[in-house]
Write a protein that holds these residues in place. Structure first.
Motif, PDB file in Angstrom:
ATOM      1  N   SER A  90      -2.833  -1.326  16.496  1.00  0.00           N
ATOM      2  CA  SER A  90      -3.111  -1.600  17.679  1.00  0.00           C
ATOM      3  C   SER A  90      -4.106  -3.273  17.749  1.00  0.00           C
ATOM      4  N   GLU A  91      -4.571  -3.909  17.050  1.00  0.00           N
ATOM      5  CA  GLU A  91      -5.061  -5.303  17.071  1.00  0.00           C
ATOM      6  C   GLU A  91      -3.412  -6.487  16.508  1.00  0.00           C
ATOM      7  N   PHE A  92      -3.240  -5.880  15.946  1.00  0.00           N
ATOM      8  CA  PHE A  92      -1.779  -6.135  15.967  1.00  0.00           C
ATOM      9  C   PHE A  92      -0.761  -6.702  17.090  1.00  0.00           C
ATOM     10  N   ILE A  93      -0.200  -5.803  17.713  1.00  0.00           N
ATOM     11  CA  ILE A  93       0.025  -5.436  19.069  1.00  0.00           C
ATOM     12  C   ILE A  93      -0.141  -6.357  19.785  1.00  0.00           C
ATOM     13  N   ALA A 146      -0.394  -3.418   9.976  1.00  0.00           N
ATOM     14  CA  ALA A 146       0.235  -4.704  10.116  1.00  0.00           C
ATOM     15  C   ALA A 146       2.177  -4.636  10.588  1.00  0.00           C
ATOM     16  N   LEU A 147       2.616  -3.689   9.784  1.00  0.00           N
ATOM     17  CA  LEU A 147       4.487  -4.348   9.856  1.00  0.00           C
ATOM     18  C   LEU A 147       4.488  -3.514  11.105  1.00  0.00           C
ATOM     19  N   THR A 148       4.422  -2.486  11.235  1.00  0.00           N
ATOM     20  CA  THR A 148       4.427  -1.450  12.255  1.00  0.00           C
ATOM     21  C   THR A 148       3.869  -2.361  13.717  1.00  0.00           C
ATOM     22  N   GLY A 149       2.686  -2.306  13.501  1.00  0.00           N
ATOM     23  CA  GLY A 149       2.398  -3.402  15.023  1.00  0.00           C
ATOM     24  C   GLY A 149       2.909  -4.452  15.430  1.00  0.00           C
ATOM     25  N   TYR A 150       3.289  -5.649  14.121  1.00  0.00           N
ATOM     26  CA  TYR A 150       3.811  -6.231  14.237  1.00  0.00           C
ATOM     27  C   TYR A 150       5.361  -6.409  14.783  1.00  0.00           C
ATOM     28  N   PHE A 151       6.190  -5.802  13.817  1.00  0.00           N
ATOM     29  CA  PHE A 151       7.767  -5.170  13.926  1.00  0.00           C
ATOM     30  C   PHE A 151       8.232  -4.301  15.814  1.00  0.00           C
ATOM     31  N   HIS A 207     -10.032  11.788  -9.993  1.00  0.00           N
ATOM     32  CA  HIS A 207      -8.729  11.218  -9.649  1.00  0.00           C
ATOM     33  C   HIS A 207      -7.831  11.781  -8.029  1.00  0.00           C
ATOM     34  N   ASN A 208      -7.484  13.323  -8.492  1.00  0.00           N
ATOM     35  CA  ASN A 208      -6.816  13.601  -7.071  1.00  0.00           C
ATOM     36  C   ASN A 208      -7.561  13.447  -6.451  1.00  0.00           C
ATOM     37  N   LEU A 209      -8.595  13.884  -5.875  1.00  0.00           N
ATOM     38  CA  LEU A 209      -9.867  13.576  -4.572  1.00  0.00           C
ATOM     39  C   LEU A 209     -10.130  11.974  -4.295  1.00  0.00           C
ATOM     40  N   ILE A 210      -9.066  11.116  -5.038  1.00  0.00           N
ATOM     41  CA  ILE A 210      -9.131   9.681  -4.885  1.00  0.00           C
ATOM     42  C   ILE A 210      -8.370   9.544  -4.020  1.00  0.00           C
ATOM     43  N   VAL A 211      -7.027  10.063  -4.572  1.00  0.00           N
ATOM     44  CA  VAL A 211      -5.814   9.878  -4.039  1.00  0.00           C
ATOM     45  C   VAL A 211      -5.663  11.093  -3.160  1.00  0.00           C
ATOM     46  N   SER A 212      -6.578  11.852  -2.251  1.00  0.00           N
ATOM     47  CA  SER A 212      -5.936  12.596  -1.343  1.00  0.00           C
ATOM     48  C   SER A 212      -6.928  12.078  -0.238  1.00  0.00           C
ATOM     49  N   LEU A 213      -8.281  11.608  -0.982  1.00  0.00           N
ATOM     50  CA  LEU A 213      -8.805  11.391   0.735  1.00  0.00           C
ATOM     51  C   LEU A 213      -7.990  10.586   1.010  1.00  0.00           C
ATOM     52  N   ALA A 214      -7.899   9.323   0.477  1.00  0.00           N
ATOM     53  CA  ALA A 214      -7.508   7.941   1.224  1.00  0.00           C
ATOM     54  C   ALA A 214      -6.197   8.789   1.573  1.00  0.00           C
ATOM     55  N   ILE A 215      -4.700   8.591   1.016  1.00  0.00           N
ATOM     56  CA  ILE A 215      -4.134   9.527   2.272  1.00  0.00           C
ATOM     57  C   ILE A 215      -4.927  10.258   3.206  1.00  0.00           C
ATOM     58  N   VAL A 216      -5.573  10.765   3.703  1.00  0.00           N
ATOM     59  CA  VAL A 216      -6.116  11.202   4.941  1.00  0.00           C
ATOM     60  C   VAL A 216      -6.711  10.093   5.290  1.00  0.00           C
ATOM     61  N   PHE A 217      -7.697   9.233   4.621  1.00  0.00           N
ATOM     62  CA  PHE A 217      -7.825   8.031   5.313  1.00  0.00           C
ATOM     63  C   PHE A 217      -7.171   7.582   5.943  1.00  0.00           C
ATOM     64  N   THR A 218      -5.661   6.953   5.987  1.00  0.00           N
ATOM     65  CA  THR A 218      -5.325   5.657   6.024  1.00  0.00           C
ATOM     66  C   THR A 218      -4.644   6.016   7.614  1.00  0.00           C
ATOM     67  N   PRO A 219      -4.424   6.574   7.427  1.00  0.00           N
ATOM     68  CA  PRO A 219      -4.239   6.682   9.505  1.00  0.00           C
ATOM     69  C   PRO A 219      -5.025   6.128  10.203  1.00  0.00           C
ATOM     70  N   SER A 220      -5.982   6.475  10.350  1.00  0.00           N
ATOM     71  CA  SER A 220      -7.247   5.656  11.689  1.00  0.00           C
ATOM     72  C   SER A 220      -6.896   4.300  10.606  1.00  0.00           C
ATOM     73  N   TYR A 221      -7.314   4.163  10.009  1.00  0.00           N
ATOM     74  CA  TYR A 221      -7.277   2.669   9.935  1.00  0.00           C
ATOM     75  C   TYR A 221      -5.645   1.696  10.631  1.00  0.00           C
ATOM     76  N   VAL A 222      -4.692   2.399   9.898  1.00  0.00           N
ATOM     77  CA  VAL A 222      -3.288   1.833  10.064  1.00  0.00           C
ATOM     78  C   VAL A 222      -3.346   2.096  12.429  1.00  0.00           C
ATOM     79  N   ARG A 223      -3.823   3.130  12.622  1.00  0.00           N
ATOM     80  CA  ARG A 223      -3.897   2.915  13.852  1.00  0.00           C
ATOM     81  C   ARG A 223      -4.269   1.770  14.362  1.00  0.00           C
ATOM     82  N   ILE A 224      -6.277   1.729  14.163  1.00  0.00           N
ATOM     83  CA  ILE A 224      -6.727   0.419  14.178  1.00  0.00           C
ATOM     84  C   ILE A 224      -6.422  -0.788  13.623  1.00  0.00           C
ATOM     85  N   VAL A 225      -5.501  -1.165  12.971  1.00  0.00           N
ATOM     86  CA  VAL A 225      -4.543  -2.633  12.335  1.00  0.00           C
ATOM     87  C   VAL A 225      -3.647  -2.508  13.361  1.00  0.00           C
TER      88      VAL A 225
END
Lengths: 275, 521
Positions: free
Chosen positions: A162-165, A101-106, A142-160
């Motif tokens: 592009s919609e905000f743009i 949201a922040l990167t797309g909007y600003f 715990h580490n598995l959750i954190v590392s998978l979350a980091i790996v998965f984040t970019p795809s959401y960033v991209r989707i969100v």
């Protein structure tokens, strides 16, 4: 208002995807919750006399190489796997919304930098990247959750992003700005509800991917550690006995298929509801 | 030439065209007019055989000369049909942007038509294409041949489309709103081109439009359609001069005409005029060139030395071709464009804007009630003194619904459940609920049907009186401008060409450009 709700409910009828998915997912959740408190047998107690029992009324899914009841372990394993994947999706989804949201909007220089980072992360196969992170941080759920979350984040960033743009220049957003609505309110009250359907769909897909990734990681022995049960871990243990005890691999495998299918149907149903 | 008998076309259960009988004679221009949803386009598409798969032909027949295209509700032999439709008729669409392939040079695209339908040699085809380009009034034809669509203006693209449509010398040319997306001046040139083709090549034309003035200027005969049915058909002057059906009369009356004056003409209330907006020596710039990270940025001036004032309660009409800086000027006045030099002073709380497209100016995720209250919430946050209780805001929203002529039950509806005209009403309500003194309206009625157009203009005038509003009213439609404005400002290439009282400007324009602009509509 009543008529509106009635209208909305009418859409649920005849939506077979939704109902089939809901029933399948509820069953999984029920098993996971029950499994948390009670299982027919202990999930860790070993028994030398009961190794490799074929499925029977005593052991519904049979027993494994240590004589543990597979049905009980699948119940526990479903809980572990669903818990880990849900947390991964929620964490990465939330991070994706805020960053996207922040990167797309600003836009601007921060946007460029963040996008190059996500490109870099996307450049690696996700399992490989997760592997590297686990090696750096040490294994464990715990580490598995954190590392998978980091790996998965970019795809959401991209989707969100592009919609905000797309929406930041919509007429109704321009008008909101003219009214004097603040940026944060525009981001999360005016724009966010409009990307919900797109985001929801990607969350659903992400959830399935997370289940598969968790299973994959545990299969490689870097996720959930023994003696805890997880579907992926069980699958990897069963590998050696595929010929002699096929039921061992079959039950966690089917459980994964069941979860993923149920969730896919549910998300498809919800998507159709929104149309 | 073409004879349509009892044609019915349905989308699922709704009839888009209902028992239509129509005949197009050799060499004539037949206009079909009607509001959106009246079945004009569906009729044209049935003749062309381009109906989408959701549409089914329920019955009737279409005959071209001696050939049956559709007989008793059944399409005839596909191969023959395609031949007839490819060679003997062709079509020009509304959007010159989307009907040309953006990745190919336009010359090649026209050449392809010849390649597919004739056995000419390359050189022969090239000459033929250039000849077609010349016949539609394009200049520098060799250069146009090697241009990509984005290098051409909207008018040139539409000329290319027409060239493509007439290059095989069809007997029938169907033009579906061919000029709607274009400026008034370009519109007139395109009309002229079509008329010439009709005269020189004896091509019959089916001209589809919602713009009655336009139809009147080009067509020999007019057919009025409503809800899939033919309401009236006859020679143009007869239909316009002496309409037989009440619906036709209503349509004609809804057209803003320069002959009809605003009813409240006597404006002897000479109060001390107060300026609500003062613009002095305003220059507006745009960053040009690449907007990537390391791109070099250049400033380009889009509006030069704009100076004007707007009085309280007055409507200032702003006309000019697209790209002349109208929208940039508005944005600068509203503070949405920071690259400005000069002075903009407005004596109003937060001027608001009404946009052209009713479909993108309301947030689809919110209910009407929420949308109407949001400006109040925002105002409350900016200035604690304006803070209102929830109940007060709700009451204000209901009050505004009533002012804009919408029933209260719409409070809990979503924008997607509203028609274009209703959405534009909500837009206006949203802009007015904080009681700004100044409202900028950027083509607020251009996307609407004529009858709806008239209603919205009436509403805006009513609200102006009630709330003492000043409008800066932008439109490319001279007749709309005339109906709405007290004074008119004409812009060209970023400069204000002329500004003055509406009557003076219309009867005695000082500048050549103004005269041209007004003469052409």
């Amino acid at each position: 208002m009543k008529a509106l709700i009635k209208d909305y409910l009418k859409n649920f009828k005849g939506n077979r995807y939704f109902w089939a998915g809901l029933v399948m997912t509820l069953m999984i959740l029920l098993i996971a919750v029950v499994g948390y408190f009670w299982t027919p047998y202990s999930t860790t107690e070993m028994s030398a006399t009961e190794r490799f029992q074929a499925p029977s009324f005593r052991h519904l899914f049979g027993t494994d190489n240590f004589g543990r009841d597979i049905f009980s372990r699948v119940m526990k394993g479903i809980g572990t796997t669903v818990f880990i994947s849900s947390l991964v999706v929620i964490l990465s989804g939330a991070a994706g919304i805020v960053i996207g949201a922040l990167t797309g909007y600003f836009g601007g220089i921060v946007d460029e930098i963040v996008m190059r980072i996500t490109d870099a992360i996307n450049g690696f196969p996700s399992i490989l990247l997760g592997l590297v992170m686990i090696t750096l941080m040490g294994s464990g759920s715990h580490n598995l959750i954190v590392s998978l979350a980091i790996v998965f984040t970019p795809s959401y960033v991209r989707i969100v992003r592009s919609e905000f743009i797309k929406l930041r220049d919509a007429d109704y957003i321009k008008r909101a700005r003219l009214m004097g609505v603040g940026h944060i309110r525009i981001l999360f009250v005016h724009i966010l509800p409009n990307i919900f359907s797109v985001f929801w769909a990607s969350m659903m897909i992400g959830f399935n991917n997370a289940i598969l990734a968790e299973s994959g990681m545990s299969y490689l022995g870097i996720g959930v550690q023994p003696p805890d049960a997880s579907l992926g871990k069980m699958l990897s243990d069963a590998q050696g006995y595929l010929m002699t005890a096929p039921w061992y691999a079959l039950s966690p495998g089917l459980a994964i298929v069941w979860i993923v299918l149920g969730f896919s149907l549910l998300s498809e149903g919800i998507r159709r509801l929104q149309e | 030439m073409i004879k349509i008998e009892n044609l019915s076309v349905a989308f699922e259960e709704t009839l888009a065209v209902n028992q239509l009988n129509l005949e197009i004679f050799d060499g004539e221009i037949l206009g079909i007019v009607g509001e959106s949803g009246s079945g004009k386009s569906v009729t044209a598409l049935s003749v062309m055989g381009l109906l989408s798969s959701e549409a089914t032909i329920k019955g009737g027949s279409i005959r071209m000369g001696e050939d049956w295209l559709i007989k008793d509700g059944k399409a005839q032999d596909k191969e023959r049909l395609r031949k007839a439709q490819g060679n003997r008729m062709s079509m020009v669409f509304q959007e010159p942007m989307t009907s040309l392939n953006p990745t190919q040079k336009v010359g090649g695209q026209v050449d392809e038509v010849l390649l597919l339908h004739t056995k000419m040699e390359a050189q022969e085809r090239y000459d033929k294409v250039l000849e077609a380009f010349k016949s539609v009034g394009l200049k520098n034809v060799e250069k146009v041949y090697d241009s990509y669509p984005h290098q051409l203006s909207g008018g040139m693209r539409q000329r290319v489309m027409i060239a493509m449509a007439i290059i095989l010398k069809p007997e029938l040319l169907i033009a579906d709103e061919p000029t709607t997306a274009l400026d008034v001046r370009v519109q007139n040139q395109i009309i002229q081109v079509l008329r010439n083709i009709n005269k020189e090549q004896k091509t019959s034309m089916l001209f589809i439009t919602h713009d009655l003035n336009l139809a009147r200027r080009i067509c020999n005969r007019i057919a009025v359609m409503k809800d899939g049915k033919l309401v009236e058909i006859g020679p143009t002057e007869e239909v316009f001069g002496n309409p037989k059906e009440p619906y036709t009369r209503k349509l004609i009356e809804a057209v803003p005409s320069r002959v009809k004056e605003k009813e409240d003409a006597p404006e002897c209330t000479e109060e001390v005029s107060v300026n609500i907006l003062e613009v002095r020596d305003l220059n507006i710039y745009y960053h040009e060139g690449s907007n990537s990270l390391f791109g070099q940025k250049k400033k380009r001036c889009v509006v030069e030395n704009a100076t004007f004032t707007l009085e309280k309660g007055e409507t200032l009409g702003l006309v000019g071709e697209s790209g002349c800086g109208k929208t940039s000027l508005c944005k600068a006045i509203l503070g949405m464009n920071k690259l400005v030099e000069g002075e903009v002073k407005h004596f109003s709380t937060r001027p608001q804007m009404v946009f052209q497209d009713p479909y993108s100016s309301l947030n689809p995720a919110k209910t009407i009630g929420w949308l109407l209250q949001e400006p109040l919430r925002a105002a409350g946050k900016l200035d604690p003194a304006c803070k209102m209780t929830d109940a007060d805001m709700k009451a204000a929203a209901y009050d505004m619904l009533q002012k804009i002529g919408m029933p209260e039950k719409y409070f809990n509806r979503w924008p997607s459940q509203l028609s274009g005209g209703q959405r534009q009403r909500i837009s206006i309500g949203q802009a007015l609920i904080t009681r700004p003194g100044l409202v900028i309206a950027d083509e607020p009625v251009s996307a609407l049907d004529v009858t709806i157009q008239a209603q919205i203009m009436e509403l805006m005038q009513k609200l102006q009186e009630e709330l003492q509003l000043s409008y800066l009213f932008i439109s490319h439609d001279i007749n709309v401008i005339y109906k709405m404005s007290d004074r008119i400002m004409v812009m060209k290439d970023g400069k204000i060409v002329e500004i003055g009282d509406k009557e003076v400007l219309f009867t005695n324009p000082k500048e050549e450009y103004t005269r041209l602009l007004f003469a052409e509509s």
